[in-house]
Design an enzyme around this catalytic site. Structure first.
Site, PDB file in Angstrom:
ATOM      1  N   CYS A 124     -41.894 -54.486 -70.351  1.00 41.75           N
ATOM      2  CA  CYS A 124     -43.297 -54.117 -70.115  1.00 41.75           C
ATOM      3  C   CYS A 124     -43.448 -52.705 -69.549  1.00 41.75           C
ATOM      4  O   CYS A 124     -44.556 -52.182 -69.477  1.00 41.75           O
ATOM      5  CB  CYS A 124     -43.964 -55.134 -69.198  1.00 41.75           C
ATOM      6  SG  CYS A 124     -43.853 -56.807 -69.848  1.00 41.75           S
ATOM      7  N   HIS A 257     -50.090 -51.754 -66.253  1.00 45.52           N
ATOM      8  CA  HIS A 257     -49.664 -52.767 -67.226  1.00 45.52           C
ATOM      9  C   HIS A 257     -50.572 -53.990 -67.084  1.00 45.52           C
ATOM     10  O   HIS A 257     -50.842 -54.456 -65.977  1.00 45.52           O
ATOM     11  CB  HIS A 257     -48.198 -53.131 -66.963  1.00 45.52           C
ATOM     12  CG  HIS A 257     -47.751 -54.333 -67.725  1.00 45.52           C
ATOM     13  ND1 HIS A 257     -47.981 -54.479 -69.076  1.00 45.52           N
ATOM     14  CD2 HIS A 257     -47.099 -55.460 -67.320  1.00 45.52           C
ATOM     15  CE1 HIS A 257     -47.481 -55.638 -69.466  1.00 45.52           C
ATOM     16  NE2 HIS A 257     -46.945 -56.253 -68.421  1.00 45.52           N
ATOM     17  N   ASN A 287     -51.228 -60.419 -72.061  1.00 43.32           N
ATOM     18  CA  ASN A 287     -50.139 -59.491 -71.756  1.00 43.32           C
ATOM     19  C   ASN A 287     -49.395 -59.177 -73.055  1.00 43.32           C
ATOM     20  O   ASN A 287     -48.755 -60.054 -73.634  1.00 43.32           O
ATOM     21  CB  ASN A 287     -49.216 -60.153 -70.728  1.00 43.32           C
ATOM     22  CG  ASN A 287     -48.064 -59.264 -70.307  1.00 43.32           C
ATOM     23  OD1 ASN A 287     -47.771 -58.266 -70.954  1.00 43.32           O
ATOM     24  ND2 ASN A 287     -47.398 -59.639 -69.231  1.00 43.32           N
TER      25      ASN A 287
HETATM   26  O1  UT7 Z   1     -45.338 -58.560 -68.088  1.00 40.15           O
HETATM   27  C1  UT7 Z   1     -44.389 -59.015 -67.184  1.00 40.15           C
HETATM   28  C2  UT7 Z   1     -44.964 -59.097 -65.901  1.00 40.15           C
HETATM   29  N1  UT7 Z   1     -45.336 -60.478 -65.633  1.00 40.15           N
HETATM   30  C3  UT7 Z   1     -46.118 -60.694 -64.636  1.00 40.15           C
HETATM   31  O2  UT7 Z   1     -46.571 -59.774 -64.004  1.00 40.15           O
HETATM   32  C4  UT7 Z   1     -46.413 -62.127 -64.244  1.00 40.15           C
HETATM   33  C5  UT7 Z   1     -46.570 -62.192 -62.765  1.00 40.15           C
HETATM   34  N2  UT7 Z   1     -46.857 -63.537 -62.283  1.00 40.15           N
HETATM   35  C6  UT7 Z   1     -48.040 -64.113 -62.516  1.00 40.15           C
HETATM   36  O3  UT7 Z   1     -48.896 -63.555 -63.171  1.00 40.15           O
HETATM   37  C7  UT7 Z   1     -48.291 -65.454 -61.878  1.00 40.15           C
HETATM   38  O4  UT7 Z   1     -47.241 -65.777 -61.001  1.00 40.15           O
HETATM   39  C8  UT7 Z   1     -48.472 -66.600 -62.919  1.00 40.15           C
HETATM   40  C9  UT7 Z   1     -49.785 -66.408 -63.648  1.00 40.15           C
HETATM   41  C10 UT7 Z   1     -47.323 -66.600 -63.884  1.00 40.15           C
HETATM   42  C11 UT7 Z   1     -48.523 -67.945 -62.204  1.00 40.15           C
HETATM   43  O5  UT7 Z   1     -49.554 -67.939 -61.234  1.00 40.15           O
HETATM   44  P1  UT7 Z   1     -49.288 -68.517 -59.772  1.00 40.15           P
HETATM   45  O6  UT7 Z   1     -50.546 -68.418 -59.023  1.00 40.15           O
HETATM   46  O7  UT7 Z   1     -48.084 -67.798 -59.227  1.00 40.15           O
HETATM   47  O8  UT7 Z   1     -49.002 -70.032 -60.072  1.00 40.15           O
HETATM   48  P2  UT7 Z   1     -47.692 -70.894 -59.717  1.00 40.15           P
HETATM   49  O9  UT7 Z   1     -46.529 -70.490 -60.548  1.00 40.15           O
HETATM   50  O10 UT7 Z   1     -47.537 -70.910 -58.235  1.00 40.15           O
HETATM   51  O11 UT7 Z   1     -48.146 -72.346 -60.169  1.00 40.15           O
HETATM   52  C12 UT7 Z   1     -49.229 -73.016 -59.502  1.00 40.15           C
HETATM   53  C13 UT7 Z   1     -49.438 -74.364 -60.154  1.00 40.15           C
HETATM   54  C14 UT7 Z   1     -48.165 -75.179 -60.332  1.00 40.15           C
HETATM   55  O12 UT7 Z   1     -48.495 -76.544 -60.094  1.00 40.15           O
HETATM   56  P3  UT7 Z   1     -48.124 -77.240 -58.694  1.00 40.15           P
HETATM   57  O13 UT7 Z   1     -46.650 -77.074 -58.547  1.00 40.15           O
HETATM   58  O14 UT7 Z   1     -48.892 -76.451 -57.663  1.00 40.15           O
HETATM   59  O15 UT7 Z   1     -48.595 -78.636 -58.878  1.00 40.15           O
HETATM   60  C15 UT7 Z   1     -47.839 -74.996 -61.794  1.00 40.15           C
HETATM   61  O16 UT7 Z   1     -47.111 -76.086 -62.314  1.00 40.15           O
HETATM   62  O17 UT7 Z   1     -49.980 -74.181 -61.469  1.00 40.15           O
HETATM   63  C16 UT7 Z   1     -49.216 -74.955 -62.399  1.00 40.15           C
HETATM   64  N3  UT7 Z   1     -49.266 -74.262 -63.686  1.00 40.15           N
HETATM   65  C17 UT7 Z   1     -50.224 -74.506 -64.600  1.00 40.15           C
HETATM   66  N4  UT7 Z   1     -51.263 -75.335 -64.612  1.00 40.15           N
HETATM   67  C18 UT7 Z   1     -52.069 -75.332 -65.694  1.00 40.15           C
HETATM   68  C19 UT7 Z   1     -48.438 -73.318 -64.150  1.00 40.15           C
HETATM   69  N5  UT7 Z   1     -48.839 -72.915 -65.375  1.00 40.15           N
HETATM   70  C20 UT7 Z   1     -49.939 -73.636 -65.674  1.00 40.15           C
HETATM   71  C21 UT7 Z   1     -50.806 -73.669 -66.781  1.00 40.15           C
HETATM   72  N6  UT7 Z   1     -51.856 -74.521 -66.757  1.00 40.15           N
HETATM   73  N7  UT7 Z   1     -50.633 -72.872 -67.857  1.00 40.15           N
END
Ligand code: UT7
Length: 330
Positions: A124, A257, A287
């Site tokens: 990225c 980005h 993205n």
């Molecule tokens: O281009 C490369 C650069 N990439 C990035 O910059 C990505 C950076 N990271 C992010 O954007 C975020 O960390 C994410 C969008 C990937 C995730 O967001 P988050 O607020 O960090 O969520 P999380 O991973 O802490 O997950 C929270 C909850 C989890 O459930 P529990 O464990 O709290 O019950 C996940 O299982 O959200 C759940 N979850 C979803 N729920 C519905 C994860 N993905 C999904 C989904 N739909 N697609």
């Protein structure tokens, strides 16, 4: 990366972009994933990422075809032809083939023969790496007219059973034409990487002896990437501003980005830049990795937001871990 007192600059004279035909809203994606037993929702995707839509390649659409379209549009906008191009750099992590480079495939498609053509793989951060490389080559006299493209089809390396990553990415391409000029131009650049974080965002698989070895799909520790991204985006923005002797107040536009709206907002707030001056297109495109910055740039130029003589800061960050920034006068 260079001293801005040098009389020779590299200046962007045209931008272009291309998207696959198939547009997929969150609602459509949620329905498709539900059929495969994967549970997600529009609310979750919008709230956690800011993404509402993405474009996904299908049929004959590939990284090279999208990159060639974006490149041709940038050449048209610049009033240049493929024959003018003596350097073609493509930033991609989803090449059509192992080799030759996607740059050579695009060169063939555009008819831009004879000049140098190669790919840059910095995920990225790829587009800022490619732009900084083209800038150095123009300033050193190795090239006079560069076509710099960021093009990706991340949909081909997504694990569609992993809801934590498959909802985040889209396909597309963006491009700029960069020429040697006495006028600035690119003012300063900074590139960095820290391979100790290679495993937090990777597609570790490879092909060996005709077999796929290792996991062939994207894997990401989202929270680790998030934390590192906000730190390095802030420091690299200050680094390129310092190099050019400029302050945040001198900036007209910030194009980070396009990964997550929360990262963009956090970066803007930490730098102290008004949110209205941060270009956001991830709601429409999701993205698109190395394509995200040039795609957002082109959209903002064509919408008449970014104008001639304005100061724009481009930032890339992602797998490697790799990051960088380019500060320019448009
Ligand atoms: O281009 C490369 C650069 N990439 C990035 O910059 C990505 C950076 N990271 C992010 O954007 C975020 O960390 C994410 C969008 C990937 C995730 O967001 P988050 O607020 O960090 O969520 P999380 O991973 O802490 O997950 C929270 C909850 C989890 O459930 P529990 O464990 O709290 O019950 C996940 O299982 O959200 C759940 N979850 C979803 N729920 C519905 C994860 N993905 C999904 C989904 N739909 N697609």
């Amino acid at each position: 990366m260079h001293d801005i007192s040098s009389p020779r600059f590299a200046r962007i004279v045209g931008t272009g972009s291309a998207l696959p035909e198939r547009s997929v809203s969150n609602a459509e994606l949620v329905a498709e994933l539900a059929e495969r037993g994967i549970e997600t929702s529009d609310d979750w995707i919008v709230e956690r990422t800011g993404i509402r839509n993405r474009y996904l390649a299908s049929g004959d659409e590939t990284t090279a075809t999208l990159g060639a379209q974006a490149g041709q549009r940038a050449l048209d906008a610049a009033g240049r032809t493929a024959a003018d191009v003596d350097l073609l750099i493509v930033a991609t992590s989803t090449p059509d083939q192992i080799f030759p480079s996607t740059a050579c495939l695009i060169q063939r498609e555009l008819g831009a023969f004879g000049g140098a053509a190669f790919d840059v793989q910095a995920v990225c951060a790829g587009f800022v790496y490619a732009l900084a490389t083209a800038d150095s080559m123009i300033r050193s006299g190795l090239a006079r007219c560069a076509l710099v493209i960021g093009a990706e089809t991340f949909s081909t390396i997504l694990d569609w059973s992993d809801r934590t990553s498959c909802v985040l990415f889209g396909d597309g391409a963006g491009a700029v034409v960069l020429v040697a000029d006495q006028l600035p131009g690119i003012l300063s650049t900074a590139l960095h990487a820290d391979g100790r974080h290679a495993s937090i965002l990777c597609t570790p698989g490879s092909i060996r002896k005709g077999e796929i070895v290792g996991h062939p799909f994207l894997k990401m520790d989202g929270q680790a990437v998030f934390k590192l991204a906000v730190t390095v985006l802030d420091s690299v923005a200050r680094e390129v501003l310092d190099k050019a002797g400029m302050a945040v107040a001198d900036l007209d536009w910030l194009i980070p980005h396009q990964a997550n709206i929360r990262i963009l907002q956090f970066t803007g707030r930490r730098l102290g830049i008004d949110s209205g001056r941060v270009i956001v297109t991830l709601d429409r495109h999701a993205n698109t990795s190395a394509a995200s910055v040039p795609l957002a740039f082109d959209v903002a130029v064509r919408e008449g937001r970014i104008q001639s003589a304005q100061h724009v800061l481009l930032q890339g960050v992602g797998g490697g871990f790799a990051w960088g920034a380019v500060l320019l006068r448009f």
